[in-house]
Design a protein around this motif. Structure first.
Motif, PDB file in Angstrom:
ATOM      1  N   ARG A 274      21.626 -12.966  43.092  1.00  0.00           N
ATOM      2  CA  ARG A 274      21.659 -12.678  41.655  1.00  0.00           C
ATOM      3  C   ARG A 274      21.409 -13.959  40.861  1.00  0.00           C
ATOM      4  NH1 ARG A 274      24.959  -8.616  43.696  1.00  0.00           N
ATOM      5  NH2 ARG A 274      24.592  -6.565  42.695  1.00  0.00           N
ATOM      6  N   TYR A 275      20.386 -13.953  40.048  1.00  0.00           N
ATOM      7  CA  TYR A 275      20.018 -15.114  39.235  1.00  0.00           C
ATOM      8  C   TYR A 275      20.840 -15.074  37.941  1.00  0.00           C
ATOM      9  CZ  TYR A 275      16.044 -16.088  42.338  1.00  0.00           C
ATOM     10  OH  TYR A 275      15.250 -16.415  43.422  1.00  0.00           O
ATOM     11  N   GLU A 276      22.147 -15.271  38.099  1.00  0.00           N
ATOM     12  CA  GLU A 276      23.065 -15.117  36.978  1.00  0.00           C
ATOM     13  C   GLU A 276      22.957 -16.233  35.952  1.00  0.00           C
ATOM     14  OE1 GLU A 276      26.730 -14.789  39.103  1.00  0.00           O
ATOM     15  OE2 GLU A 276      26.574 -12.600  39.314  1.00  0.00           O
ATOM     16  N   GLU A 277      22.368 -17.367  36.348  1.00  0.00           N
ATOM     17  CA  GLU A 277      22.197 -18.463  35.397  1.00  0.00           C
ATOM     18  C   GLU A 277      21.074 -18.180  34.408  1.00  0.00           C
ATOM     19  OE1 GLU A 277      19.486 -19.336  38.827  1.00  0.00           O
ATOM     20  OE2 GLU A 277      21.503 -18.538  38.546  1.00  0.00           O
ATOM     21  N   GLY A 278      20.275 -17.137  34.669  1.00  0.00           N
ATOM     22  CA  GLY A 278      19.196 -16.770  33.754  1.00  0.00           C
ATOM     23  C   GLY A 278      18.203 -17.897  33.556  1.00  0.00           C
ATOM     24  N   ILE A 279      17.869 -18.183  32.296  1.00  0.00           N
ATOM     25  CA  ILE A 279      16.887 -19.234  32.003  1.00  0.00           C
ATOM     26  C   ILE A 279      17.486 -20.632  32.150  1.00  0.00           C
ATOM     27  CG2 ILE A 279      15.579 -17.769  30.424  1.00  0.00           C
ATOM     28  CD1 ILE A 279      16.893 -19.330  28.111  1.00  0.00           C
ATOM     29  N   TYR A 280      18.788 -20.721  32.388  1.00  0.00           N
ATOM     30  CA  TYR A 280      19.453 -22.025  32.412  1.00  0.00           C
ATOM     31  C   TYR A 280      19.399 -22.625  33.816  1.00  0.00           C
ATOM     32  CZ  TYR A 280      20.890 -20.448  27.846  1.00  0.00           C
ATOM     33  OH  TYR A 280      20.868 -19.981  26.551  1.00  0.00           O
ATOM     34  N   VAL A 281      18.197 -23.092  34.162  1.00  0.00           N
ATOM     35  CA  VAL A 281      17.929 -23.708  35.453  1.00  0.00           C
ATOM     36  C   VAL A 281      17.737 -25.209  35.239  1.00  0.00           C
ATOM     37  CG1 VAL A 281      16.343 -23.787  37.416  1.00  0.00           C
ATOM     38  CG2 VAL A 281      16.853 -21.614  36.301  1.00  0.00           C
ATOM     39  N   GLY A 282      18.330 -26.018  36.110  1.00  0.00           N
ATOM     40  CA  GLY A 282      18.129 -27.459  36.023  1.00  0.00           C
ATOM     41  C   GLY A 282      18.608 -28.028  34.707  1.00  0.00           C
ATOM     42  N   THR A 432       2.820  -7.598  25.583  1.00  0.00           N
ATOM     43  CA  THR A 432       2.671  -7.218  26.990  1.00  0.00           C
ATOM     44  C   THR A 432       3.384  -5.897  27.262  1.00  0.00           C
ATOM     45  OG1 THR A 432       4.723  -8.234  27.797  1.00  0.00           O
ATOM     46  CG2 THR A 432       2.792  -9.682  27.567  1.00  0.00           C
ATOM     47  N   GLY A 433       3.317  -5.463  28.504  1.00  0.00           N
ATOM     48  CA  GLY A 433       4.166  -4.387  28.985  1.00  0.00           C
ATOM     49  C   GLY A 433       5.303  -4.990  29.785  1.00  0.00           C
ATOM     50  N   ASN A 434       6.295  -4.204  30.082  1.00  0.00           N
ATOM     51  CA  ASN A 434       7.418  -4.680  30.885  1.00  0.00           C
ATOM     52  C   ASN A 434       7.065  -4.677  32.369  1.00  0.00           C
ATOM     53  OD1 ASN A 434       9.308  -3.072  28.485  1.00  0.00           O
ATOM     54  ND2 ASN A 434       9.729  -5.206  28.996  1.00  0.00           N
ATOM     55  N   ILE A 435       7.766  -5.527  33.115  1.00  0.00           N
ATOM     56  CA  ILE A 435       7.562  -5.615  34.564  1.00  0.00           C
ATOM     57  C   ILE A 435       8.905  -5.724  35.272  1.00  0.00           C
ATOM     58  CG2 ILE A 435       5.288  -6.716  34.388  1.00  0.00           C
ATOM     59  CD1 ILE A 435       6.771  -9.385  35.124  1.00  0.00           C
ATOM     60  N   CYS A 436       8.916  -5.401  36.548  1.00  0.00           N
ATOM     61  CA  CYS A 436      10.021  -5.667  37.477  1.00  0.00           C
ATOM     62  C   CYS A 436      11.398  -5.318  36.904  1.00  0.00           C
ATOM     63  CB  CYS A 436      10.012  -7.125  37.919  1.00  0.00           C
ATOM     64  SG  CYS A 436       8.464  -7.641  38.703  1.00  0.00           S
ATOM     65  N   PRO A 437      11.634  -4.061  36.586  1.00  0.00           N
ATOM     66  CA  PRO A 437      12.934  -3.679  36.019  1.00  0.00           C
ATOM     67  C   PRO A 437      14.071  -3.919  37.012  1.00  0.00           C
ATOM     68  CG  PRO A 437      11.678  -1.740  36.658  1.00  0.00           C
ATOM     69  CD  PRO A 437      10.746  -2.895  36.776  1.00  0.00           C
ATOM     70  N   LEU A 438      15.218  -4.274  36.483  1.00  0.00           N
ATOM     71  CA  LEU A 438      16.403  -4.499  37.312  1.00  0.00           C
ATOM     72  C   LEU A 438      16.800  -3.214  38.026  1.00  0.00           C
ATOM     73  CD1 LEU A 438      18.545  -6.704  34.909  1.00  0.00           C
ATOM     74  CD2 LEU A 438      17.745  -7.409  37.170  1.00  0.00           C
ATOM     75  N   GLN A 439      17.173  -3.328  39.292  1.00  0.00           N
ATOM     76  CA  GLN A 439      17.680  -2.207  40.071  1.00  0.00           C
ATOM     77  C   GLN A 439      19.161  -2.379  40.408  1.00  0.00           C
ATOM     78  OE1 GLN A 439      15.564   0.419  40.735  1.00  0.00           O
ATOM     79  NE2 GLN A 439      14.135  -0.761  39.459  1.00  0.00           N
ATOM     80  N   LYS A 440      19.659  -3.602  40.196  1.00  0.00           N
ATOM     81  CA  LYS A 440      21.067  -3.905  40.472  1.00  0.00           C
ATOM     82  C   LYS A 440      21.672  -4.592  39.254  1.00  0.00           C
ATOM     83  CE  LYS A 440      20.141  -4.558  45.432  1.00  0.00           C
ATOM     84  NZ  LYS A 440      20.136  -5.523  46.565  1.00  0.00           N
ATOM     85  N   SER A 441      22.966  -4.591  39.198  1.00  0.00           N
ATOM     86  CA  SER A 441      23.662  -5.177  38.046  1.00  0.00           C
ATOM     87  C   SER A 441      23.432  -6.686  37.996  1.00  0.00           C
ATOM     88  CB  SER A 441      25.153  -4.894  38.138  1.00  0.00           C
ATOM     89  OG  SER A 441      25.718  -5.470  39.305  1.00  0.00           O
ATOM     90  N   LEU A 442      23.374  -7.221  36.803  1.00  0.00           N
ATOM     91  CA  LEU A 442      23.183  -8.657  36.610  1.00  0.00           C
ATOM     92  C   LEU A 442      23.795  -9.060  35.285  1.00  0.00           C
ATOM     93  CD1 LEU A 442      21.809 -11.295  37.677  1.00  0.00           C
ATOM     94  CD2 LEU A 442      19.888 -10.704  36.178  1.00  0.00           C
ATOM     95  N   GLU A 443      24.708 -10.016  35.335  1.00  0.00           N
ATOM     96  CA  GLU A 443      25.321 -10.545  34.117  1.00  0.00           C
ATOM     97  C   GLU A 443      24.963 -12.022  34.009  1.00  0.00           C
ATOM     98  OE1 GLU A 443      29.712 -11.036  31.994  1.00  0.00           O
ATOM     99  OE2 GLU A 443      29.438  -9.635  33.656  1.00  0.00           O
ATOM    100  N   GLU A 444      24.147 -12.357  33.002  1.00  0.00           N
ATOM    101  CA  GLU A 444      23.650 -13.721  32.879  1.00  0.00           C
ATOM    102  C   GLU A 444      24.588 -14.585  32.034  1.00  0.00           C
ATOM    103  OE1 GLU A 444      18.845 -13.321  33.225  1.00  0.00           O
ATOM    104  OE2 GLU A 444      19.724 -13.007  31.233  1.00  0.00           O
ATOM    105  N   LYS A 445      24.517 -15.903  32.288  1.00  0.00           N
ATOM    106  CA  LYS A 445      25.308 -16.856  31.529  1.00  0.00           C
ATOM    107  C   LYS A 445      24.866 -16.866  30.066  1.00  0.00           C
ATOM    108  CE  LYS A 445      26.333 -20.177  35.214  1.00  0.00           C
ATOM    109  NZ  LYS A 445      27.793 -19.989  35.188  1.00  0.00           N
ATOM    110  N   LYS A 446      25.810 -17.122  29.188  1.00  0.00           N
ATOM    111  CA  LYS A 446      25.533 -17.238  27.763  1.00  0.00           C
ATOM    112  C   LYS A 446      25.730 -18.692  27.334  1.00  0.00           C
ATOM    113  CE  LYS A 446      24.774 -12.837  27.091  1.00  0.00           C
ATOM    114  NZ  LYS A 446      23.400 -12.355  26.740  1.00  0.00           N
ATOM    115  N   ALA A 447      24.842 -19.166  26.501  1.00  0.00           N
ATOM    116  CA  ALA A 447      24.908 -20.554  26.050  1.00  0.00           C
ATOM    117  C   ALA A 447      26.016 -20.746  25.020  1.00  0.00           C
ATOM    118  CB  ALA A 447      23.569 -20.962  25.447  1.00  0.00           C
ATOM    119  N   PRO A 448      26.562 -21.953  24.915  1.00  0.00           N
ATOM    120  CA  PRO A 448      27.578 -22.252  23.894  1.00  0.00           C
ATOM    121  C   PRO A 448      26.922 -22.376  22.525  1.00  0.00           C
ATOM    122  CG  PRO A 448      27.070 -24.222  25.152  1.00  0.00           C
ATOM    123  CD  PRO A 448      26.305 -23.105  25.794  1.00  0.00           C
ATOM    124  N   ALA A 449      26.795 -21.271  21.834  1.00  0.00           N
ATOM    125  CA  ALA A 449      26.032 -21.210  20.587  1.00  0.00           C
ATOM    126  C   ALA A 449      26.530 -22.211  19.545  1.00  0.00           C
ATOM    127  CB  ALA A 449      26.077 -19.799  20.018  1.00  0.00           C
TER     128      ALA A 449
END
Length: 831
Positions: A274-282, A432-449
């Motif tokens: 699960r890529y729970e970190e979302g866009i927050y890589v590195g 665009t159109g959408n691609i690769c819809p989620l098939q399993k649950s995923l809760e991504e990290k939220k940034a400290p706004a």
């Protein structure tokens, strides 16, 4: 069609191309070295003073990774050899010699364990090889007499990595082994000045360096190729000023990485990732969440000093589909040594709409070598499209209203906001159109706004005092992707040729040439060029359709060093001859026939190349590789690897460039441009996509949001395809949201073909279809793959069966054959 000849030479004499390309490898290694620490200006070292040298990598420097990332070069220069040739007086020759004996014994024990596993358990040799990662011995403790002639020691810390196995958070890998701890402690006790050299494919824990005040210098050399020892000596002696920059964030602790506890085997689940970190890589994570780091993204020291002065911001090509921003800087060498500087541009995007990282890399450039006092002006251009974010609900790439802060510096940490771009209104740049819809649950990290807003306000309060650009939607053209155009864009002449082929020929052409090798083992399937990974089918040679040879090795061509010819035919030798330079071979019989030699150049690994931040240099490396492709009659180089460094424990990170998609894409594009400047030679960018772990790489399901997939894991591929038009793409083994990448129509066709207009061949990774009915050859054709590699009889049977059942349409089969034919016609196999 060219007449194939036996490749290589009958003589052991070093060839002109080897000499020239080793110089390119040395230059690339020099520029990829990153100076992390240099207290009291310990480096460069004084050649007139003796130096003690220790560490596994001193005499047995690791040039590159194992498996398909290996290169069977003529020889490699160790750091010990390089330092001696540079004129260093090494006082620890006895230690180096003693280690060589320990190393040889460890290698023999390792070889015996591999064959025992293969014989006892019935494993294929490559599987047994992947299960037994060789571990370098540590060597004996330093002795007091070794410090009598010098007060300076160099310790080389080395790590081996390779495909099919992830690294481990344990001693001897991410951490020091107990033996290494004792050696370093003793070195720091005996010597007044200590230099640490990191001969590693990726980050290791450096907490131990905090315990020793006299460990004054750290040099990250990565895995620097066959000329690595000479390159390291060049920098240690001060003949070259280090100019490399990190392409990854080095955290204080492994636990600081956002997916530290759930990556691969870490949570005992290698089935679902699960890529729970979302866009927050590195750095996107560390910078946005305010996590302190040991060494930040883009960081690196020099032997000289530079001043970077911002001199303006401009826009170009407004009113077109590809508007650009240009940032002009002047770089002055204010130090006493000549050297090169890397200028990096980061952009901070509005946070009022979509949540975003605090900063992202937008562009970069490297200066020429500047003499002391010399100045160079650079303009760093980047597309406005690079400022967009992906909105899943639109769906499309959106450019949001508000201020964009532009920061310039020689690293992320040192970049300072110097200009602003104001977007007057929200717009969708690409629908665009959408691609690769989620098939399993995923809760991504939220940034400290709140923290992001506070930091942004610091420069927003003064943005009017800085140069700025005003953009509006009318300055740019909106685009809307039209899907289903892949059939219309097929080359007509190639399709006319396909229509003349029999059905059996069409079926055989969409898999590799099976020949007599039913297993398709890595590196053993090359019938025309020994050591190549495979070749395309020769079933239409009578119709003048050539056979293409494909060679592995992201650090250079991976061929066998030598082979035999008898009675005008190549003697097919066992698979073990193709790996580890033939070390694993158990053959004892005398070889018969004429011996041909195939020596290729081992360039620095992908991470080391990217650490140069020099696209012109990578083009030069690509041209050198292409020259060898021509010499050895290879058409497709199965490189560059360009997956994201999502976690430092990925066993194959050394092959890849960076944690950042822009840098990865630019480096892949540069190498591709270099290779494809040689007519008929092509790259194969890989592994498409989300190949970010090696444990259970065949079955792991990457559970990732569409936005994260597009912004992080597909973005580099997009840049490489649009800027350099690689001849081919290789899909990855893993699943993406429940669908194998090779059977994934969304990424192979909707994204690569329709959105990016990719016109080349898409192929599978080796043995992708060997492991069950959930990833089939017919499924590959439906998805948009054109070539199943290396090919087995079951692939042919599957295609025939599905054609008869109507689950595979003939137009999809012909579409794949058509693209392959067009690629063959444009290859180097014709005059």
């Amino acid at each position: 069609m060219k007449q194939r000849t036996f490749t290589g030479t009958r003589t052991q004499k070093m060839q002109a191309y080897e000499i020239a390309h080793r110089e390119v490898a040395r230059e690339a290694a020099q520029e990829g070295l990153v100076l992390l620490k240099n207290e009291n200006q310990l480096l460069p070292l004084d050649l007139s003073k003796p130096v003690a040298l220790y560490g596994a990598g001193a005499g047995k420097t690791i040039k590159g990774g194992t498996g398909s990332g290996d290169v069977n070069e003529r020889y490699s220069v160790s750091i010990y050899e390089g330092m001696k040739q540079a004129g260093f007086q090494i006082t620890t020759g006895n230690w180096i010699g003693d280690f060589a004996e320990r190393y040889a014994a460890a290698r023999e024990a390792w070889k015996a364990a591999i064959w025992s596993d293969a014989d006892r358990e019935g494993y294929e040799l490559f599987d047994a090889y992947a299960r037994h990662q060789f571990e370098m011995p540590a060597g004996r403790l330093p002795e007091a007499y070794e410090a009598e002639r010098t007060d300076t020691a160099v310790y080389v810390l080395s790590r081996i990595a390779g495909e099919a196995r992830d690294r481990r958070e344990q001693g001897g890998d991410y951490y020091l082994s107990p033996e290494e701890e004792k050696i370093i402690e003793e070195i720091c006790r005996l010597f007044r000045h200590v230099v640490l050299i990191l001969n590693v494919g990726g980050p290791v824990d450096l907490s131990f360096t905090d315990s020793f005040e006299n460990l004054e210098a750290i040099l990250m050399v990565s895995q620097p190729g066959c000329e690595g020892g000479n390159a390291v000596a060049d920098v240690l002696a001060g003949n070259r000023t280090p100019s490399g920059r990190l392409t990854d964030t080095w955290a204080f602790h492994y636990a600081d990485y956002p997916n530290a506890q759930t990556f691969s085997h870490r949570n005992n689940d290698v089935e679902t990732e699960r890529y729970e970190e979302g866009i927050y890589v590195g750095y996107r994570y560390f910078d946005t969440f305010g996590i302190p780091v040991r060494y930040g993204f883009g960081y690196g020291l020099s032997y000289t000093d530079f001043e970077i002065a911002f001199h303006g911001i401009s826009h170009y090509d407004l009113g077109t589909e590809h508007p650009e921003i240009g940032v002009t800087v002047r770089v002055k060498n204010t130090g006493s040594r000549k050297g090169k500087e890397v200028v990096q541009v980061y952009v901070s995007c509005p946070q009022d709409g979509l949540e975003k990282e605090y900063q992202r890399l937008a562009g970069f450039a490297k200066t020429r070598e500047l003499e002391p006092g010399e100045t160079q002006e650079l303009e760093i251009r980047f597309p406005v499209y690079g400022l967009t974010s992906y909105h899943e609900e639109v769906p499309g790439w959106v450019l949001e209203q508000g201020w964009y802060g532009v920061a310039v510096g020689n690293s992320l940490m040192d970049a300072a906001v110097c200009a602003g771009i104001y977007m007057t209104d929200h717009m969708v740049m690409v629908k665009t159109g959408n691609i690769c819809p989620l098939q399993k649950s995923l809760e991504e990290k939220k940034a400290p706004a709140e923290e992001i807003a506070r930091r942004r306000q610091v420069w927003l309060d003064h943005v009017e005092e800085r140069p700025s650009l005003i953009l509006s939607p009318k300055d740019m053209k909106e685009q809307e992707i039209v899907y289903g155009t892949e059939y219309e864009k097929l080359p007509k002449k190639a399709m006319e040729f396909v229509e003349q082929l029999t059905l059996e020929q069409q079926i055989r052409l969409v898999t590799g040439d099976i020949g007599q090798d039913q297993g398709g083992n890595l590196g053993s399937a090359g019938m025309y060029v020994p050591g190549t990974a495979a070749q395309t089918s020769g079933c239409a040679m009578e119709q003048d359709l050539a056979v293409l040879s494909l060679a592995d090795g992201p650090a250079g061509l991976r061929l066998t060093k030598d082979y035999c010819v008898a009675d005008g035919k190549i003697i097919q030798e066992p698979f073990e001859k193709s790996i580890e330079g033939g070390f694993l071979s158990r053959g004892t019989g005398e070889r018969t026939g004429e011996i041909y030699y195939q020596y290729c150049t081992a360039f620095p690994v992908g991470t080391a190349l990217a650490q140069t931040w020099n696209t012109a240099l990578l083009q030069k490396v690509g041209r050198a590789v292409a020259e060898e492709m021509q010499i050895f009659q290879v058409t497709l180089w199965l490189a560059p690897g360009m997956n994201i460094h999502r976690n430092p424990l990925c066993g194959r990170n050394f092959e890849y460039f960076s944690e950042d998609p822009l840098l990865s894409g630019k480096m892949a594009a540069a190498i591709t441009e270099g290779v494809q400047s040689e007519k008929g030679c092509g790259t194969t960018i890989k592994h498409f996509a989300c190949n970010n772990q090696e444990d259970n790489r065949m079955g792991s399901d990457s559970v990732v949001s569409e936005r994260t997939l597009r912004e992080i894991y597909l973005k580099g591929f997009e840049i490489a395809v649009k800027e350099a038009k690689p001849m081919s793409i290789m899909t990855s083994y893993n699943l993406i949201n429940g669908v194998h990448a090779a059977n994934n129509h969304d990424i192979c066709t909707k994204v690569a073909r329709n959105e990016w207009d990719f016109q080349g061949v898409i192929m599978t990774d080796w043995t992708t279809t060997h492991w069950g009915e959930d990833c089939t050859a017919a499924g590959c054709m439906r998805a948009g793959n054109d070539l199943v590699m290396p090919g087995i009889l079951q692939d042919h049977e599957n295609i025939r069966r599905e054609l008869e059942a109507g689950t595979l349409e003939q137009k999809d089969l012909k579409k794949s054959v058509c693209r392959l034919v067009d690629t063959v016609w444009n290859s180097n196999m014709y005059e």
